[in-house]
Design an enzyme around this catalytic site. Structure first.
Site, PDB file in Angstrom:
ATOM      1  N   GLY A  39       0.805  -1.217   0.000  1.00  0.00           N
ATOM      2  CA  GLY A  39       0.000   0.000   0.000  1.00  0.00           C
ATOM      3  C   GLY A  39       0.836   1.264   0.000  1.00  0.00           C
ATOM      4  O   GLY A  39       0.480   2.259   0.647  1.00  0.00           O
ATOM      5  N   GLY A  58      -1.321   7.895  -0.335  1.00  0.00           N
ATOM      6  CA  GLY A  58      -1.615   8.236   1.050  1.00  0.00           C
ATOM      7  C   GLY A  58      -0.446   8.097   1.999  1.00  0.00           C
ATOM      8  O   GLY A  58       0.694   8.421   1.680  1.00  0.00           O
ATOM      9  N   ILE A  59      -0.741   7.564   3.202  1.00  0.00           N
ATOM     10  CA  ILE A  59       0.315   7.438   4.204  1.00  0.00           C
ATOM     11  C   ILE A  59       1.373   6.433   3.770  1.00  0.00           C
ATOM     12  O   ILE A  59       2.530   6.546   4.161  1.00  0.00           O
ATOM     13  CB  ILE A  59      -0.235   7.048   5.591  1.00  0.00           C
ATOM     14  CG1 ILE A  59      -0.887   5.665   5.564  1.00  0.00           C
ATOM     15  CG2 ILE A  59      -1.180   8.094   6.133  1.00  0.00           C
ATOM     16  CD1 ILE A  59      -1.123   5.081   6.944  1.00  0.00           C
ATOM     17  N   TYR A  80     -24.844  -3.920   6.837  1.00  0.00           N
ATOM     18  CA  TYR A  80     -25.575  -2.977   7.682  1.00  0.00           C
ATOM     19  C   TYR A  80     -24.822  -1.653   7.661  1.00  0.00           C
ATOM     20  O   TYR A  80     -23.604  -1.618   7.787  1.00  0.00           O
ATOM     21  CB  TYR A  80     -25.632  -3.543   9.098  1.00  0.00           C
ATOM     22  CG  TYR A  80     -26.513  -2.779  10.057  1.00  0.00           C
ATOM     23  CD1 TYR A  80     -27.852  -2.542   9.752  1.00  0.00           C
ATOM     24  CD2 TYR A  80     -26.013  -2.327  11.269  1.00  0.00           C
ATOM     25  CE1 TYR A  80     -28.665  -1.861  10.638  1.00  0.00           C
ATOM     26  CE2 TYR A  80     -26.820  -1.651  12.162  1.00  0.00           C
ATOM     27  CZ  TYR A  80     -28.145  -1.413  11.838  1.00  0.00           C
ATOM     28  OH  TYR A  80     -28.940  -0.739  12.716  1.00  0.00           O
TER      29      TYR A  80
END
Length: 300
Positions: free
Chosen positions: A19, A23-24, A175
């Site tokens: 990753g 981003g980070i 949900y």
């Protein structure tokens, strides 16, 4: 007070950081590269993004010595297995594994080529597989002098997560929408880090799960106008910089002060996670079911 990183010598460490193209993760890659690692391997699904990452590190640090981009797609379990086999054969040692990659679908349920809900696979099952496949390599590389580290970037949303074994893959829907699925996978990160810590407690390996802070990144994979607006407003009010988020994530892993294993860290500081992580029946069942899913697909 925000946590800070001093100068760290990683010249004896082989590191994998997933990753890292956004981003980070991008900031973590830059910071780690600046600490002179023996080898820093940055898996990337997108070759162009991988090349852009190398250029970013070079422009920031002056060089990309010992930094390598390798192909890996966490949305494809066979790609994970191929990456691990290549790493074992061509590198053969590993001291720090940081499972940082993650996605957040806030609009719809998306399936991978393995017919799994994308957040469940990318955030939990694929990092779990990668860790299992590289575990023997980390064990062989670890010592009292040079301990191994395994980290999972989680989220404060783990506190809202549930483990419903009849709906792990969101078979029955989500949900509160797919965001609830994201929170569930971030709780899974906490549980796996904690259980790994228990299993590896006599192996000179420390495990971590980490909430970097609230940062506006490219984590969202299916942006809705309303949710994107909410995230931007929340980030402006209580958010931190991408660089500080990277530091918050790396600090527990690299600091010699954090010797306890399996702990959860909130912005670099140890905190108690969701109480579900303390339910040993849930922990064991999640581990066993995850293993079985991988065995059924002939990944392990």
């Amino acid at each position: 007070m925000p946590v800070k990183l001093g100068t760290i010598d990683l010249s004896r460490h082989v590191i994998i950081l997933t990753g890292a193209t956004d981003g980070i993760g991008k900031e973590m890659a830059r910071i780690l590269a600046g600490f002179n690692p023996k080898r820093l391997i940055l898996p990337a699904r997108n070759k162009e993004k991988g090349n852009n990452l190398l250029e970013y590190i070079k422009s920031s640090n002056g060089n990309t010595n010992n930094v390598e981009i390798w192909e890996l797609d966490l949305a494809d379990l066979q790609s994970v297995k191929n990456f691990a086999n290549k790493f074992i054969n061509e590198v053969g040692e590993l001291h720090i594994l940081i499972n940082n990659a993650g996605i957040w679908n806030n609009k719809e349920i998306i399936k991978t080529k393995d017919n799994l809900e994308s957040q469940f696979q990318v955030n939990h099952l694929a990092p779990f597989l990668l860790t299992l496949l590289l575990l023997d390599t980390i064990k062989k590389s670890a010592s009292v002098e040079l301990p191994g580290k395994i980290a999972f970037t989680s989220s404060r949303s783990q506190g809202y997560g549930k483990i419903d074994f009849d709906n792990l893959n969101l078979e029955k829907g989500a949900y509160f929408g797919p965001f609830h699925g994201y929170a569930n996978t971030k709780l899974m990160n906490v549980i796996i880090a904690q259980e790994l810590g228990r299993i590896l407690q006599n192996e000179n390996i420390t495990t971590y799960s980490l909430h970097p802070g609230i940062i506006l990144t490219n984590i969202s994979n299916a942006k809705g106008v309303f949710m994107e607006f909410v995230v931007k407003i929340a980030t402006k009010i209580i958010g931190i910089s991408t660089e500080q988020g990277a530091i918050n994530t790396l600090y527990p892993v690299l600091s010699p002060e954090n010797k306890e294993t399996g702990k959860y860290y909130h912005e670099g500081i140890e905190k108690e996670p969701n109480e579900i992580a303390n339910d040993q029946e849930v922990v064991k069942k999640l581990w066993d079911i995850s293993e079985k899913m991988l065995k059924d697909r002939e990944m392990i």
